[in-house]
Design a protein around this motif. Structure first.
Motif, PDB file in Angstrom:
ATOM      1  N   SER A  82       0.825  -1.202   0.000  1.00  0.00           N
ATOM      2  CA  SER A  82       0.000   0.000   0.000  1.00  0.00           C
ATOM      3  C   SER A  82       0.864   1.258   0.000  1.00  0.00           C
ATOM      4  O   SER A  82       0.607   2.199  -0.747  1.00  0.00           O
ATOM      5  CB  SER A  82      -0.926  -0.011   1.215  1.00  0.00           C
ATOM      6  OG  SER A  82      -1.676   1.175   1.276  1.00  0.00           O
ATOM      7  N   GLU A  83       1.898   1.269   0.825  1.00  0.00           N
ATOM      8  CA  GLU A  83       2.800   2.420   0.904  1.00  0.00           C
ATOM      9  C   GLU A  83       3.530   2.651  -0.419  1.00  0.00           C
ATOM     10  O   GLU A  83       3.893   3.779  -0.742  1.00  0.00           O
ATOM     11  CB  GLU A  83       3.804   2.226   2.037  1.00  0.00           C
ATOM     12  CG  GLU A  83       3.186   2.335   3.417  1.00  0.00           C
ATOM     13  CD  GLU A  83       4.114   1.898   4.541  1.00  0.00           C
ATOM     14  OE1 GLU A  83       5.215   1.368   4.252  1.00  0.00           O
ATOM     15  OE2 GLU A  83       3.722   2.065   5.709  1.00  0.00           O
ATOM     16  N   GLN A  84       3.739   1.578  -1.177  1.00  0.00           N
ATOM     17  CA  GLN A  84       4.414   1.674  -2.470  1.00  0.00           C
ATOM     18  C   GLN A  84       3.443   1.999  -3.600  1.00  0.00           C
ATOM     19  O   GLN A  84       3.845   2.116  -4.749  1.00  0.00           O
ATOM     20  CB  GLN A  84       5.144   0.362  -2.781  1.00  0.00           C
ATOM     21  CG  GLN A  84       6.286   0.073  -1.851  1.00  0.00           C
ATOM     22  CD  GLN A  84       6.886  -1.317  -2.059  1.00  0.00           C
ATOM     23  OE1 GLN A  84       6.351  -2.145  -2.793  1.00  0.00           O
ATOM     24  NE2 GLN A  84       7.995  -1.566  -1.407  1.00  0.00           N
ATOM     25  N   GLY A  85       2.152   2.121  -3.259  1.00  0.00           N
ATOM     26  CA  GLY A  85       1.154   2.435  -4.258  1.00  0.00           C
ATOM     27  C   GLY A  85       0.799   1.264  -5.156  1.00  0.00           C
ATOM     28  O   GLY A  85       0.250   1.454  -6.237  1.00  0.00           O
ATOM     29  N   LYS A  86       1.097   0.056  -4.711  1.00  0.00           N
ATOM     30  CA  LYS A  86       0.811  -1.142  -5.496  1.00  0.00           C
ATOM     31  C   LYS A  86      -0.523  -1.750  -5.081  1.00  0.00           C
ATOM     32  O   LYS A  86      -1.066  -1.426  -4.027  1.00  0.00           O
ATOM     33  CB  LYS A  86       1.929  -2.172  -5.299  1.00  0.00           C
ATOM     34  CG  LYS A  86       3.273  -1.690  -5.804  1.00  0.00           C
ATOM     35  CD  LYS A  86       4.335  -2.732  -5.618  1.00  0.00           C
ATOM     36  CE  LYS A  86       5.678  -2.222  -6.138  1.00  0.00           C
ATOM     37  NZ  LYS A  86       6.742  -3.205  -5.907  1.00  0.00           N
TER      38      LYS A  86
END
Length: 66
Positions: free
Chosen positions: A37-41
């Protein structure tokens, strides 16, 4: 994200309590969800991650649903 996280943790607690997996495996998958989530995946559901990693069978026995 907060609501989804609470629901996911609820599933993890349930699976641990019923003996389908361990707390450590649930925590590992929850941590991976957070990282993705933090990586935008795209973030797979907890159950999907656990099956993918071999921590749960594809189908949990019907007795787990009661």
């Amino acid at each position: 994200m907060s609501q989804r996280r609470e629901a996911t943790e609820g599933l993890g607690e349930y699976l641990v309590r019923r003996g389908f997996t361990t707390f450590e495996r649930v925590r590992e998958c929850l941590d991976l969800q957070r990282t993705l989530s933090e990586q935008g995946k795209a973030v797979p559901r907890l159950g999907e991650l656990m099956v993918e990693r071999g921590y749960l069978p594809y189908k949990v026995p019907a007795t787990a649903k009661t």
